[in-house]
Design a protein around this motif. Structure first.
Motif, mmCIF file in Angstrom:
data_model
loop_
_atom_site.group_PDB
_atom_site.id
_atom_site.type_symbol
_atom_site.label_atom_id
_atom_site.label_comp_id
_atom_site.label_asym_id
_atom_site.label_seq_id
_atom_site.Cartn_x
_atom_site.Cartn_y
_atom_site.Cartn_z
ATOM 1 N N LYS A 64 0.880 -1.213 -0.107
ATOM 2 C CA LYS A 64 0.035 0.036 -0.170
ATOM 3 C C LYS A 64 1.095 1.286 -0.122
ATOM 4 O O LYS A 64 0.661 2.226 -0.597
ATOM 5 N N HIS A 65 1.922 1.095 0.955
ATOM 6 C CA HIS A 65 2.714 2.371 0.986
ATOM 7 C C HIS A 65 4.001 2.331 0.122
ATOM 8 O O HIS A 65 4.911 1.373 0.098
ATOM 9 N N HIS A 337 -2.244 4.597 12.148
ATOM 10 C CA HIS A 337 -2.307 4.342 10.708
ATOM 11 C C HIS A 337 -2.343 2.866 10.261
ATOM 12 O O HIS A 337 -2.657 2.440 9.243
ATOM 13 N N GLU A 340 -4.714 0.292 8.514
ATOM 14 C CA GLU A 340 -4.620 -0.290 6.985
ATOM 15 C C GLU A 340 -4.225 -1.539 6.659
ATOM 16 O O GLU A 340 -4.299 -1.826 5.511
HETATM 17 ZN ZN LIG Z 1 -1.524 4.838 4.543
#
Ligand SMILES: [Zn+2]
Length: 377
Positions: A64-65, A337, A340
């Motif tokens: 995702k990152h 965070h 996620e």
């Molecule tokens: Zn994120």
């Protein structure tokens, strides 16, 4: 199978073009035509995850990152971050990123959060993409009309349901007088001209309009093609808006205390940061409309207020933003965070479904590395 074949299926569900402006989504490291046999899903690409990928013989990390978040000036082993890039390249591990596009697309990460919290999604939180129809009207000499109709139809003008290159044409006279600096295709400088022209009308999706206009300017014979663009009322099914974050409703109101407890349970949290406006410090108050933007979405709090949220859920809330949230009477829950990480579980499900559907001979694995940098003691 080839990486590009696998990505074609994913991107038809979650295209990189559905990301926030300026955000990177797509293949960040690697070659599109490489073979893929083993894919590892992770929230973050950290050195421990890269080591795991090397040990498992993975060809692709799906994250995702994005690992390359800041511009790099050197690709050496002198910093841990760039040494990690070198490891990826030396072990021929590709990296693909689905960042804000997976936060925006329908059936994406924010919808999955709502599903976990038993929230019925009613709206997105903040508009990011508006697709609507426009009408293009272009005037062209009869001699070039057919050529222009075909060229514009080929780049998406006139898409209407199951029909393509649909247009309407009427005839008339175009009049103009080129000045002394003009270079007219038809007529002469400083002389009034009248030309039999066609007026062609097309429906064009706003997203395709730049390409259609570029083609128009290339194919139209005039130095200064005459055309108009009209915004149409959002009447058609193809007029659709997309946005980041979601607004959801609980079937029944819950007390704030119960809802906070449920957020902790659903996301496996030991602790939950709560920003409670001083005037609303009542844990028994009812909660029903919830705004959520997983990750780091504090900047969308005004939309949460506008859309009538009782509670806003987002991570990474900054100290001074928390004061603004209090001042605006918006109860906010910051679960961090790292919630996620649901990305890994849900994408794995999707790829395993596609694996069965398309008979892919590829292994899909979830990373076992905990990349959450925070602990509470
Ligand atoms: Zn994120």
């Amino acid at each position: 199978m080839k990486l590009k074949e696998l990505l074609a299926v994913f991107e038809s569900y979650c295209p990189p073009s559905m990301s926030m402006k300026g955000d990177f989504c797509g293949l960040q490291i690697g070659r599109m035509d490489r073979d893929i046999q083993k894919v590892l899903f992770t929230l973050d690409v950290r050195p421990e995850v890269v080591q795991e990928a090397i040990d498992l013989g993975v060809d692709l990390i799906f994250a995702k990152h994005q690992p390359i978040f800041k511009p790099i000036q050197a690709l050496t082993d002198q910093t841990a971050q760039s040494a990690m890039y070198l490891d990826l390249i030396q072990h021929d591990i590709a990296v693909y990123v689905a960042h804000t596009n997976i936060d925006i697309v329908p059936d994406g990460l924010n919808d999955w959060f709502c599903e976990r919290l038993a929230l019925q999604v009613t709206d997105f939180l903040s508009l990011t993409h508006a697709f609507n129809e426009q009408k293009l009207v272009v005037y062209v000499p009869q001699s070039h009309a057919e050529q222009l109709r075909i060229a514009l139809g080929a780049v998406g003008a006139g898409l209407q349901g199951n029909y393509q290159a649909t247009s309407f044409t009427s005839s008339g006279i175009g009049r103009f007088t080129p000045n002394e600096w003009a270079n007219p295709t038809i007529g002469a400088n400083n002389q009034a001209e009248a030309v039999e022209e066609e007026r062609i009308e097309f429906l064009v999706k706003n997203t395709l309009m730049p390409t259609v206009l570029a083609t128009l300017k290339q194919v139209h014979p005039y130095e200064e093609p005459a055309y108009d663009i009209f915004d149409l009322a959002p009447f058609s099914a193809s007029s659709q808006n997309y946005g980041i974050g979601r607004i959801g409703k609980l079937a029944q109101p819950e007390t704030l205390a119960d809802f906070c407890q449920r957020v902790k349970t659903v996301f496996g949290l030991e602790h939950l940061r709560v920003i409670l406006p001083p005037k609303q410090a009542d844990w028994q108050q009812a909660v029903q409309t919830v705004a959520i933007c997983g990750g780091s979405g504090e900047k969308f709090y005004r939309e949460a207020l506008q859309k009538g949220a009782d509670v806003f859920i987002t991570g990474d809330v900054y100290y001074h933003t928390a004061h603004d949230l209090q001042a605006n009477q918006l109860i906010t829950l910051d679960p961090g965070h790292h919630i996620e990480v649901l990305f890994v579980e849900k994408l794995l499900e999707k790829f395993i479904d596609w694996q069965k559907q398309y008979h892919w001979e590829v292994d899909f694995l979830a990373s076992k590395v905990d990349t959450n940098p925070f602990m509470t003691i």
